[in-house]
Design a protein around this motif. Sequence first.
Motif, mmCIF file in Angstrom:
data_model
loop_
_atom_site.group_PDB
_atom_site.id
_atom_site.type_symbol
_atom_site.label_atom_id
_atom_site.label_comp_id
_atom_site.label_asym_id
_atom_site.label_seq_id
_atom_site.Cartn_x
_atom_site.Cartn_y
_atom_site.Cartn_z
ATOM 1 N N ASP A 113 -4.818 0.691 -2.904
ATOM 2 C CA ASP A 113 -4.147 -0.672 -2.666
ATOM 3 C C ASP A 113 -3.725 -1.226 -1.514
ATOM 4 O O ASP A 113 -4.160 -2.087 -0.955
ATOM 5 C CB ASP A 113 -3.144 -1.080 -3.698
ATOM 6 C CG ASP A 113 -3.688 -1.266 -5.016
ATOM 7 O OD1 ASP A 113 -4.994 -1.389 -5.598
ATOM 8 O OD2 ASP A 113 -3.051 -1.037 -6.168
ATOM 9 N N ALA A 114 -3.016 -0.191 -0.755
ATOM 10 C CA ALA A 114 -2.667 -0.270 0.615
ATOM 11 C C ALA A 114 -3.655 -0.577 1.535
ATOM 12 O O ALA A 114 -3.607 -1.402 2.285
ATOM 13 C CB ALA A 114 -1.564 0.432 0.902
ATOM 14 N N LYS A 115 -4.653 0.278 1.515
ATOM 15 C CA LYS A 115 -5.834 0.256 2.211
ATOM 16 C C LYS A 115 -6.403 -1.068 2.242
ATOM 17 O O LYS A 115 -6.973 -1.545 3.288
ATOM 18 C CB LYS A 115 -6.642 1.492 2.077
ATOM 19 C CG LYS A 115 -5.871 2.733 2.748
ATOM 20 C CD LYS A 115 -6.893 3.961 2.325
ATOM 21 C CE LYS A 115 -6.257 5.167 3.052
ATOM 22 N NZ LYS A 115 -7.118 6.495 3.008
ATOM 23 N N GLN A 116 -6.721 -1.474 0.867
ATOM 24 C CA GLN A 116 -7.389 -2.600 0.720
ATOM 25 C C GLN A 116 -6.720 -3.814 1.188
ATOM 26 O O GLN A 116 -7.368 -4.762 1.780
ATOM 27 C CB GLN A 116 -7.603 -2.752 -0.835
ATOM 28 C CG GLN A 116 -8.678 -4.108 -0.927
ATOM 29 C CD GLN A 116 -8.782 -4.463 -2.701
ATOM 30 O OE1 GLN A 116 -8.345 -3.394 -3.357
ATOM 31 N NE2 GLN A 116 -9.269 -5.306 -3.048
ATOM 32 N N PHE A 117 -5.377 -3.938 1.002
ATOM 33 C CA PHE A 117 -4.608 -5.177 1.482
ATOM 34 C C PHE A 117 -4.608 -4.877 3.163
ATOM 35 O O PHE A 117 -4.647 -6.201 3.582
ATOM 36 C CB PHE A 117 -3.124 -5.228 1.133
ATOM 37 C CG PHE A 117 -2.286 -6.182 1.490
ATOM 38 C CD1 PHE A 117 -2.229 -7.131 1.019
ATOM 39 C CD2 PHE A 117 -1.310 -5.890 2.425
ATOM 40 C CE1 PHE A 117 -1.557 -8.605 1.119
ATOM 41 C CE2 PHE A 117 -0.581 -7.145 2.930
ATOM 42 C CZ PHE A 117 -0.810 -8.105 2.230
ATOM 43 N N TYR A 118 -4.511 -3.894 3.761
ATOM 44 C CA TYR A 118 -4.300 -3.781 5.147
ATOM 45 C C TYR A 118 -5.491 -3.517 5.863
ATOM 46 O O TYR A 118 -5.628 -3.235 7.016
ATOM 47 C CB TYR A 118 -3.326 -2.925 5.680
ATOM 48 C CG TYR A 118 -1.945 -3.428 5.291
ATOM 49 C CD1 TYR A 118 -1.386 -4.530 6.382
ATOM 50 C CD2 TYR A 118 -0.993 -2.961 4.640
ATOM 51 C CE1 TYR A 118 -0.335 -4.797 6.147
ATOM 52 C CE2 TYR A 118 0.063 -3.344 4.330
ATOM 53 C CZ TYR A 118 0.790 -4.440 5.129
ATOM 54 O OH TYR A 118 2.011 -4.909 4.698
ATOM 55 N N ALA A 119 -6.889 -3.829 5.287
ATOM 56 C CA ALA A 119 -8.099 -3.427 5.460
ATOM 57 C C ALA A 119 -8.451 -4.524 6.936
ATOM 58 O O ALA A 119 -9.227 -3.785 7.941
ATOM 59 C CB ALA A 119 -9.255 -4.042 4.505
ATOM 60 N N VAL A 120 -7.685 -5.516 7.221
ATOM 61 C CA VAL A 120 -8.098 -6.054 8.504
ATOM 62 C C VAL A 120 -7.784 -5.238 9.670
ATOM 63 O O VAL A 120 -8.155 -5.311 10.614
ATOM 64 C CB VAL A 120 -7.367 -7.462 8.353
ATOM 65 C CG1 VAL A 120 -5.934 -7.220 8.464
ATOM 66 C CG2 VAL A 120 -7.836 -8.383 9.659
ATOM 67 N N HIS A 121 -6.752 -4.167 9.484
ATOM 68 C CA HIS A 121 -6.259 -3.627 10.402
ATOM 69 C C HIS A 121 -7.020 -2.225 10.534
ATOM 70 O O HIS A 121 -6.423 -1.237 11.108
ATOM 71 C CB HIS A 121 -4.589 -3.154 10.253
ATOM 72 C CG HIS A 121 -4.028 -4.300 10.388
ATOM 73 N ND1 HIS A 121 -4.052 -5.235 11.482
ATOM 74 C CD2 HIS A 121 -2.983 -5.001 9.561
ATOM 75 C CE1 HIS A 121 -3.250 -6.192 11.294
ATOM 76 N NE2 HIS A 121 -2.596 -6.242 10.153
ATOM 77 N N ALA A 122 -8.081 -1.861 9.681
ATOM 78 C CA ALA A 122 -8.837 -0.527 9.567
ATOM 79 C C ALA A 122 -8.873 0.087 10.907
ATOM 80 O O ALA A 122 -8.924 1.381 11.003
ATOM 81 C CB ALA A 122 -9.647 -0.639 8.788
ATOM 82 N N ALA A 123 -9.333 -0.568 12.050
ATOM 83 C CA ALA A 123 -9.791 -0.182 13.200
ATOM 84 C C ALA A 123 -8.458 0.344 14.055
ATOM 85 O O ALA A 123 -8.778 1.014 15.221
ATOM 86 C CB ALA A 123 -10.710 -0.976 13.673
ATOM 87 N N ARG A 124 -7.343 -0.203 13.863
ATOM 88 C CA ARG A 124 -6.353 -0.006 14.633
ATOM 89 C C ARG A 124 -5.591 1.502 14.168
ATOM 90 O O ARG A 124 -5.653 2.024 13.380
ATOM 91 C CB ARG A 124 -5.175 -1.075 14.171
ATOM 92 C CG ARG A 124 -5.808 -2.458 14.151
ATOM 93 C CD ARG A 124 -5.649 -3.284 15.463
ATOM 94 N NE ARG A 124 -4.828 -3.478 16.339
ATOM 95 C CZ ARG A 124 -3.946 -4.320 16.283
ATOM 96 N NH1 ARG A 124 -4.213 -5.340 15.587
ATOM 97 N NH2 ARG A 124 -2.830 -4.327 17.090
ATOM 98 N N PRO A 125 -5.141 1.962 15.354
ATOM 99 C CA PRO A 125 -4.638 3.407 15.495
ATOM 100 C C PRO A 125 -3.626 3.489 14.192
ATOM 101 O O PRO A 125 -3.352 4.885 13.845
ATOM 102 C CB PRO A 125 -4.083 3.579 16.825
ATOM 103 C CG PRO A 125 -3.868 2.260 17.469
ATOM 104 C CD PRO A 125 -5.040 1.213 16.784
#
Length: 137
Positions: free
Chosen positions: A44-56
């Motif tokens: 869920d956290a990964k889905q919620f913050y998916a917009v930041h997936a490419a960020r370190p």
Amino acid sequence: MERTFIMLKPDAVKNKHIGDILQRIEKEGFKILGMKFLKLSLEDAKQFYAVHAARPFYNDLCTYMASGPIVACALERDNAVAHWRDVIGATDPKEAKAGTIRALFAESKEANAVHGSDSVANALQEIAFFFKGYELN
């Protein structure tokens, strides 16, 4: 009236700042439309913050957000997004103005007490992530 989404992060919950932050929400003139106390799964956290997936910082952020309970809230007031962002202060509590939520309650740049939507469009998406329409007052 405008809506925004806010989340009390695991550090704020662990350090017993829920009441203080909710009082501030009301003092600032927000109407609480919906509120949930829950623990995010890592997925869920990964889905919620998916917009930041490419960020370190993405993986650490998601792991942190799944590390303990959070409080998710949908709020409403005039100029809700911008006002909430003023109330919470800078992401890094060392840079946050005195009296802001992060200056008062954050532990670090990552464990910074609260999340706040950065735009009206994102607020609506984030609210929809946590709440069904009928759950909001």
